[in-house]
Enzyme design. Structure first.
Site, PDB file in Angstrom:
ATOM      1  N   HIS A   1       1.155  -0.960   0.364  1.00  0.00           N
ATOM      2  CA  HIS A   1      -0.438   0.026  -0.176  1.00  0.00           C
ATOM      3  C   HIS A   1       1.163   1.403  -0.277  1.00  0.00           C
ATOM      4  O   HIS A   1       1.689   1.496   0.255  1.00  0.00           O
ATOM      5  CB  HIS A   1      -0.986  -0.098   1.180  1.00  0.00           C
TER       6      HIS A   1
ATOM      7  N   ASP B   1      -0.495   4.127   0.703  1.00  0.00           N
ATOM      8  CA  ASP B   1      -0.830   5.029   1.614  1.00  0.00           C
ATOM      9  C   ASP B   1      -0.186   5.120   3.255  1.00  0.00           C
ATOM     10  O   ASP B   1       0.168   4.072   3.239  1.00  0.00           O
ATOM     11  CB  ASP B   1      -2.427   5.292   2.143  1.00  0.00           C
TER      12      ASP B   1
ATOM     13  N   ASP C   1       7.066   1.135   6.365  1.00  0.00           N
ATOM     14  CA  ASP C   1       5.487   1.072   6.042  1.00  0.00           C
ATOM     15  C   ASP C   1       4.065   2.019   4.745  1.00  0.00           C
ATOM     16  O   ASP C   1       4.726   3.409   5.698  1.00  0.00           O
ATOM     17  CB  ASP C   1       4.951   1.007   7.551  1.00  0.00           C
TER      18      ASP C   1
ATOM     19  N   GLU D   1      -4.776   1.417   3.618  1.00  0.00           N
ATOM     20  CA  GLU D   1      -5.006   0.853   4.597  1.00  0.00           C
ATOM     21  C   GLU D   1      -4.769   1.150   5.699  1.00  0.00           C
ATOM     22  O   GLU D   1      -5.121   0.721   6.733  1.00  0.00           O
ATOM     23  CB  GLU D   1      -3.813  -0.318   3.854  1.00  0.00           C
ATOM     24  N   GLU D   2      -4.190   2.285   6.090  1.00  0.00           N
ATOM     25  CA  GLU D   2      -4.241   2.527   7.119  1.00  0.00           C
ATOM     26  C   GLU D   2      -5.198   3.008   7.653  1.00  0.00           C
ATOM     27  O   GLU D   2      -5.481   3.241   9.338  1.00  0.00           O
ATOM     28  CB  GLU D   2      -2.699   4.123   7.211  1.00  0.00           C
TER      29      GLU D   2
ATOM     30  N   HIS E   1       4.747   4.076  12.130  1.00  0.00           N
ATOM     31  CA  HIS E   1       3.605   4.375  12.783  1.00  0.00           C
ATOM     32  C   HIS E   1       4.099   5.815  13.823  1.00  0.00           C
ATOM     33  O   HIS E   1       3.519   6.297  14.722  1.00  0.00           O
ATOM     34  CB  HIS E   1       2.606   3.201  13.536  1.00  0.00           C
TER      35      HIS E   1
END
Length: 454
Positions: free
Chosen positions: A90, A92, A123, A157-158, A423
């Site tokens: 992904h 995003d 990520d 996705e996030e 994150h």
């Protein structure tokens, strides 16, 4: 073709991977509609589409999904007798959080102490480059890919809004494959190749507390006027026991993990726990991360300390995330948490609890030709055996893919080892880990194709 040639090809491609990762990281592609970054997300999607076209994929297009975001799809089919492999990632990313807390600009890939820093560097844009570089290395050393290929790169996705899951259910042939590679996890430790066999599901819950028509002077009314913020604090505190472990009425929180162990010492180092601060909860670390539910307070609407007025708060709200292990229904768990929050509200405060996005937990099979090929490939790439672990995070698409394609093997691996700080501020990727994982993926595609049908 020898493996040394493939390894050399991957190594030679790493400077290009760094340049392209820098281009991709430069897009602040946060898919939260409230942030108004739709153009940046679209630009990131177009970048991915251009990269797939440059690698010769056909039918490359942006797929507009029901949640208002775009995923990128491409394919390269036509290899007779070869299996079809779907590669997932992904584009995003999470918000940068406190930009001032970063040691370098969050959306500018910066090399420091041998690592590449930037939001999405691991990520999940680092995993996009893992896929691209593995494909390039294979084609440079063999002239063609050994498999039929599909690629899907998600755009939300996030956010957990489920756009791609909904699209896939409505178009079930799009992502059909013999094996699906989920490039959105990482190794248990740097240098230890790992496949993830267990993912917790996740659901969000919003709780709002109201007590007064408006804020009041804390001297004139404080002590008798019900404070909404203080009430919310009491509600949130009810979710944890004296050791900090999650306790939700009606939700089992004592499950155990059987498999790879995670020592307290390694976890403290990976999580950068401050000296003297204890880990929360009971049982083994692996129990708490991979086998049990956990509640995290993601945010609270409160006045900042700077400029705070002397007043009793009339209203406030919080956003919670509940992670649930495989075997637990995420929607039932979400309802249980909501009931708990309503039941513990103190002194008659007005409480409104609403559900947010959710995604189901997932368990992967650890047998079959894809798993066997992955084990041998990673052993060659790293020089050590493949480990199998759980992951406390969530990838909602996995459960949808399992339902759509029950006979398809799904394997999960990627570049997000614990020190990448996904994150969080100062997210980074280890370029050596990216190189080794890229080689491992290239070897996996080669070996899986070679063993197909035998």
């Amino acid at each position: 073709m020898t493996e040394s040639a493939l390894a050399a090809a991957v190594r030679a491609l790493m400077p290009r991977a760094r340049r392209e990762l820098a281009e991709l990281v430069a897009f602040p592609s946060v898919a939260d509609a409230d942030l108004g970054l739709e153009r940046e997300c679209r630009a990131a999607a177009e970048w991915v589409a251009g990269a797939l076209r440059a690698e010769g994929l056909t039918g490359v297009r942006l797929v507009d999904t029901p949640d208002g975001t775009a995923s990128v799809y491409g394919e390269l089919l036509g290899v007779p007798g070869a299996p079809t492999v779907l590669l997932y990632s992904h584009y995003d990313v999470q918000p940068e959080l406190d930009a001032a807390a970063w040691d370098s600009p969050p959306f500018e890939l910066t090399e420091r102490d041998g690592r590449w820093y930037g939001r999405g560097a691991a990520d999940c844009k680092g995993n996009i480059l893992m896929h691209l570089t593995a494909l390039r290395a294979l084609r440079e050393t063999t002239g063609a890919l050994p498999v039929n290929l599909k690629v899907i790169v998600e755009g939300s996705e996030e956010q957990g809004t489920g756009g791609l899951e909904q699209y896939a259910r409505a178009n079930p042939d799009l992502l059909r494959a013999d094996v699906i590679v989920i490039g959105d996890v990482g190794n248990f430790a740097a240098g230890q190749p790992t496949t993830t066999a267990s993912l917790r599901g996740a659901c969000d819950v919003f709780v709002e507390v109201r007590t007064l028509a408006g804020n009041l002077h804390s001297g004139q009314f404080g002590g008798a006027a019900p404070d909404a913020l203080a009430a919310l604090i009491r509600i949130l505190d009810s979710l944890y026991d004296e050791r900090g472990g999650t306790v939700v009425k009606g939700l089992p929180c004592d499950q155990t993990w059987t498999g790879l162990e995670y020592s307290d010492e390694q976890f403290r180092a990976d999580a950068k726990v401050l000296d003297g601060v204890q880990l929360i909860g009971g049982g083994k670390v692996a129990d708490r991360l991979w086998a049990r539910p956990s509640v995290t307070v993601l945010g609270i609407d409160v006045p900042p300390v700077l400029g705070a007025a002397g007043s009793v708060q009339a209203a406030t709200r919080a956003k919670l995330c509940l992670r649930v292990p495989p075997g637990m229904d995420v929607h039932a768990a979400q309802r249980t948490l909501m009931t708990h929050l309503e039941s513990v509200a103190p002194y008659g405060v007005q409480v409104t609890v609403t559900p947010g996005a959710s995604g189901s937990p997932f368990s992967a099979e650890t047998s079959g030709p894809a798993f066997e090929a992955l084990g041998s490939a990673m052993r060659e790439a790293f020089g050590v055996d493949l480990a199998v672990s759980g992951m406390g995070g969530s990838i909602p698409l996995c459960s949808a893919l399992r339902e759509l394609y029950p006979d398809t093997e799904i394997v999960l691996f990627g570049v997000e080892e614990p020190t990448t700080q996904i994150h969080a501020v100062n997210e980074s990727v280890d370029p050596l880990e990216l190189e080794r994982m890229t080689l491992g993926e290239a070897l996996f595609l080669r070996d899986y194709a070679a063993g197909w049908g035998k």
